[in-house]
Design an enzyme around this catalytic site. Structure first.
Site, PDB file in Angstrom:
ATOM      1  N   SER A 129      -3.089  -4.367  12.923  1.00  0.00           N
ATOM      2  CA  SER A 129      -3.673  -5.785  12.010  1.00  0.00           C
ATOM      3  C   SER A 129      -3.712  -6.911  13.413  1.00  0.00           C
ATOM      4  CB  SER A 129      -2.339  -6.428  11.534  1.00  0.00           C
ATOM      5  OG  SER A 129      -1.642  -5.546  10.622  1.00  0.00           O
ATOM      6  N   GLY A 340      11.632   8.745 -16.174  1.00  0.00           N
ATOM      7  CA  GLY A 340      13.752   9.411 -15.719  1.00  0.00           C
ATOM      8  C   GLY A 340      13.685  10.251 -14.654  1.00  0.00           C
ATOM      9  N   GLU A 364      -6.907  -0.013   6.176  1.00  0.00           N
ATOM     10  CA  GLU A 364      -8.161  -0.716   5.998  1.00  0.00           C
ATOM     11  C   GLU A 364      -7.251  -2.518   5.854  1.00  0.00           C
ATOM     12  OE1 GLU A 364     -11.911   0.715   4.509  1.00  0.00           O
ATOM     13  OE2 GLU A 364     -11.019   2.788   4.412  1.00  0.00           O
TER      14      GLU A 364
HETATM   15  C1  LIG Z   1      -3.115   7.556   6.360  1.00  0.00           C
HETATM   16  C2  LIG Z   1      -3.531   6.354   7.693  1.00  0.00           C
HETATM   17  C3  LIG Z   1      -5.111   6.389   7.946  1.00  0.00           C
HETATM   18  C4  LIG Z   1      -6.120   5.112   8.749  1.00  0.00           C
HETATM   19  N1  LIG Z   1      -7.003   5.495   8.834  1.00  0.00           N
HETATM   20  C5  LIG Z   1      -7.806   3.996   9.573  1.00  0.00           C
HETATM   21  C6  LIG Z   1      -8.409   4.729  10.070  1.00  0.00           C
HETATM   22  O1  LIG Z   1      -9.402   5.976  10.208  1.00  0.00           O
HETATM   23  N2  LIG Z   1      -9.184   4.354  11.289  1.00  0.00           N
HETATM   24  C7  LIG Z   1      -8.419   3.265  11.957  1.00  0.00           C
HETATM   25  O2  LIG Z   1      -8.917   2.794  12.435  1.00  0.00           O
HETATM   26  N3  LIG Z   1      -7.525   3.094  11.198  1.00  0.00           N
HETATM   27  C8  LIG Z   1      -7.140   3.774  10.723  1.00  0.00           C
HETATM   28  N4  LIG Z   1      -5.581   3.366  10.154  1.00  0.00           N
HETATM   29  C9  LIG Z   1      -4.656   2.549  10.705  1.00  0.00           C
HETATM   30  C10 LIG Z   1      -4.546   1.763   9.737  1.00  0.00           C
HETATM   31  O3  LIG Z   1      -5.518   0.544   9.761  1.00  0.00           O
HETATM   32  C11 LIG Z   1      -3.369   0.151   9.862  1.00  0.00           C
HETATM   33  O4  LIG Z   1      -2.185   1.316  10.494  1.00  0.00           O
HETATM   34  C12 LIG Z   1      -3.269  -0.770   9.223  1.00  0.00           C
HETATM   35  O5  LIG Z   1      -4.138  -1.185   9.790  1.00  0.00           O
HETATM   36  C13 LIG Z   1      -1.573  -1.868  10.521  1.00  0.00           C
HETATM   37  O6  LIG Z   1      -1.493  -1.256  11.953  1.00  0.00           O
HETATM   38  P1  LIG Z   1      -0.483  -1.020  12.278  1.00  0.00           P
HETATM   39  O7  LIG Z   1       0.211   0.307  11.721  1.00  0.00           O
HETATM   40  O8  LIG Z   1      -0.491  -1.300  14.257  1.00  0.00           O
HETATM   41  O9  LIG Z   1       0.804  -2.597  11.877  1.00  0.00           O
HETATM   42  P2  LIG Z   1       0.783  -3.717  12.259  1.00  0.00           P
HETATM   43  O10 LIG Z   1       0.194  -4.201  12.229  1.00  0.00           O
HETATM   44  O11 LIG Z   1       1.788  -3.318  13.718  1.00  0.00           O
HETATM   45  O12 LIG Z   1       1.907  -4.468  11.486  1.00  0.00           O
HETATM   46  C14 LIG Z   1       3.510  -4.083  11.293  1.00  0.00           C
HETATM   47  C15 LIG Z   1       3.749  -5.657   9.937  1.00  0.00           C
HETATM   48  O13 LIG Z   1       3.645  -6.494  10.342  1.00  0.00           O
HETATM   49  C16 LIG Z   1       2.309  -7.215   9.577  1.00  0.00           C
HETATM   50  N5  LIG Z   1       1.710  -8.093  10.236  1.00  0.00           N
HETATM   51  C17 LIG Z   1       0.992  -8.298  11.230  1.00  0.00           C
HETATM   52  N6  LIG Z   1       0.241  -8.949  12.004  1.00  0.00           N
HETATM   53  C18 LIG Z   1       0.035  -9.615  11.088  1.00  0.00           C
HETATM   54  C19 LIG Z   1       0.121 -10.956  10.672  1.00  0.00           C
HETATM   55  N7  LIG Z   1      -1.209 -11.944  11.621  1.00  0.00           N
HETATM   56  N8  LIG Z   1       0.352 -11.818   9.496  1.00  0.00           N
HETATM   57  C20 LIG Z   1       1.455 -11.487   8.539  1.00  0.00           C
HETATM   58  N9  LIG Z   1       1.765 -10.378   8.593  1.00  0.00           N
HETATM   59  C21 LIG Z   1       1.734  -9.320   9.990  1.00  0.00           C
HETATM   60  C22 LIG Z   1       1.898  -6.005   8.552  1.00  0.00           C
HETATM   61  O14 LIG Z   1       1.330  -7.146   7.187  1.00  0.00           O
HETATM   62  C23 LIG Z   1       2.671  -4.974   8.831  1.00  0.00           C
HETATM   63  O15 LIG Z   1       3.380  -5.011   7.863  1.00  0.00           O
HETATM   64  C24 LIG Z   1      -4.980   4.287   8.785  1.00  0.00           C
HETATM   65  C25 LIG Z   1      -3.662   4.326   9.103  1.00  0.00           C
HETATM   66  C26 LIG Z   1      -2.610   5.500   8.235  1.00  0.00           C
HETATM   67  C27 LIG Z   1      -1.463   5.084   7.773  1.00  0.00           C
END
Ligand SMILES: Cc1cc2nc3c(=O)[nH]c(=O)nc-3n(C[C@H](O)[C@H](O)[C@H](O)COP(=O)(O)OP(=O)(O)OC[C@H]3O[C@@H](n4cnc5c(N)ncnc54)[C@H](O)[C@@H]3O)c2cc1C
Length: 385
Positions: A129, A340, A364
């Site tokens: 994020s 169901g 995204e």
């Molecule tokens: C199937 C899949 C395809 C993907 N494809 C790509 C790709 O092609 N290229 C790429 O670069 N990435 C890709 N991603 C990565 C994706 O964009 C990230 O998983 C996503 O942005 C969330 O980051 P994270 O998984 O590290 O979760 P985290 O950032 O660790 O978030 C965990 C939780 O904390 C919350 N959180 C974090 N920060 C804050 C904040 N400031 N305020 C409030 N809540 C917050 C989040 O909303 C979430 O609920 C992909 C992910 C998946 C699962």
């Protein structure tokens, strides 16, 4: 695009999806692969380059045109859209937004034809994020850059020919400054792709880790050339905003399909000697889903209009993605409810869409990150007023 040509494109995509792809959905889910025949047809239909300008061999759709295409794509498994989603979206847009004339001329025609698949490598194990905390590092060495680090969950990386890698080029610059984007061809020594991730849904769409171990690329591999050094984050933000609008439209298409599956089942399924569609509590579930899908469609069309005229390219796409990804989650949940016990079983379309839909609230930018963007925009405007 000429409106009649756009109508032809939409009609042929709709026909292709409903007659060729829908019958294969269960196989794609079970075997985790989109058949090569379907991939080839997508290339022939121009689907690898619908957002890429016509001068580079793409269809050059505006946002308002693109969302109408995405409504059609949403009708079937999101694995289909994912095949060419990175070329048209986050990865291809890196070049459209920030590439030099030479980079565009070299790569965009190959992306548009599908000869080349591109991935977008931003996320890392400890930078999701908040990608500004990424630690992949690129160090200048004469006429080259040497990149080290790892990327996580990178869509299409198992089949990518080129990866747009975001790396820190100014280690002391704060936050999102000092990040650059590099065009890294798949066969560059030191680049390796991990095993495919085992996901909850969207089978047939592949992600994996990308590892960069002393990957050496020439100086002109920086997207935007010398002018692009340290400016990668701005490009990423623009690409993600465009991608969010596209995903919102895909969610609307999926909601339409889920409403269709719900209505068809409610008509056929009988309890107590009459179709469940006659029960007002079931009708309430249907009405809520129809209303949700219509609200999403209206929001996406309006957001595309303000994206095209440049009046809102940040908050609008975030709001559309936030609402529509949450909306399709609700619609999928109601679809399972109306089915169901059958809705909980493998082989039933709504069970698969329920799993597939879950991802839209995460990638995204999670729903919480969209909320942050929307609130920051509204509160920032209020503070300036
Ligand atoms: C199937 C899949 C395809 C993907 N494809 C790509 C790709 O092609 N290229 C790429 O670069 N990435 C890709 N991603 C990565 C994706 O964009 C990230 O998983 C996503 O942005 C969330 O980051 P994270 O998984 O590290 O979760 P985290 O950032 O660790 O978030 C965990 C939780 O904390 C919350 N959180 C974090 N920060 C804050 C904040 N400031 N305020 C409030 N809540 C917050 C989040 O909303 C979430 O609920 C992909 C992910 C998946 C699962």
């Amino acid at each position: 695009m000429d409106p009649s040509v756009l109508t032809d494109v939409l009609d042929s995509v709709r026909d292709f999806i409903r007659t060729e792809v829908v019958p294969l959905e269960e196989t794609i889910d079970a075997e985790d692969v989109v058949p090569e025949r379907i991939v080839a047809q997508c290339k022939e239909m121009g689907l690898y380059g619908f957002t890429i300008p016509e001068q580079y061999g793409g269809l050059g759709l505006t946002a308002s045109e693109e969302v109408r295409l995405a409504f059609e794509l949403g009708w079937t498994t999101p694995a289909l859209r994912s095949l060419f989603g990175t070329n048209n979206g986050i990865a291809g847009h890196v070049l459209l937004e920030g590439g030099t004339a030479e980079q565009k001329a070299q790569w965009l025609p190959q992306l548009a034809s599908g000869e080349v698949t591109a991935s977008f490598g931003l996320t890392e194990a400890d930078a999701g994020s908040d990608p500004s905390s990424l630690t992949t590092r690129a160090v200048r060495d004469g006429d080259s850059w040497v990149i080290n680090g790892s990327k996580r969950y990178i869509t299409n990386s198992p089949v990518a020919d080129v990866i747009m890698v975001f790396a820190r080029t100014a280690p002391d610059a704060p936050g999102n400054r000092g990040i650059s984007t590099f065009l890294v061809p798949r066969d560059t020594p030191g680049l390796s792709i991990g095993p495919k991730d085992h996901k909850m849904g969207q089978f047939g769409a592949w992600t994996a880790d990308v590892h960069l171990d002393d990957v050496r690329v020439p100086a002109d591999a920086v997207v935007g050339g010398e002018d692009g050094v340290d400016k990668g984050f701005l490009t990423a933000a623009k690409c993600l905003a465009h991608g969010r609008l596209h995903l919102a439209a895909v969610c609307v298409g999926m909601a339409d399909r889920l409403v269709h599956e719900t209505v068809e089942y409610a008509k056929e399924r009988e309890q107590g000697g009459k179709p469940i569609a006659r029960f007002q509590l079931v009708q309430g579930l249907v009405a809520d889903s129809v209303t949700d899908a219509r609200a999403g469609r209206g929001l996406v069309l309006d957001t595309a209009r303000t994206f095209d005229d440049g009046s809102d390219m940040v908050s609008g796409p975030a709001a559309a993605k936030y609402f529509c990804s949450e909306m399709v989650g609700r619609v999928a949940d109601r679809a399972v409810q109306v089915h169901g016990g059958a809705g909980y079983m493998r082989g039933v379309a709504v069970e698969r869409f329920f799993r597939d839909a879950r991802l839209f609230r995460i990638y995204e930018g999670t729903s919480q990150i969209q909320q942050v963007i929307i609130a920051r925009d509204a509160l920032g405007k209020a503070a300036r007023a």
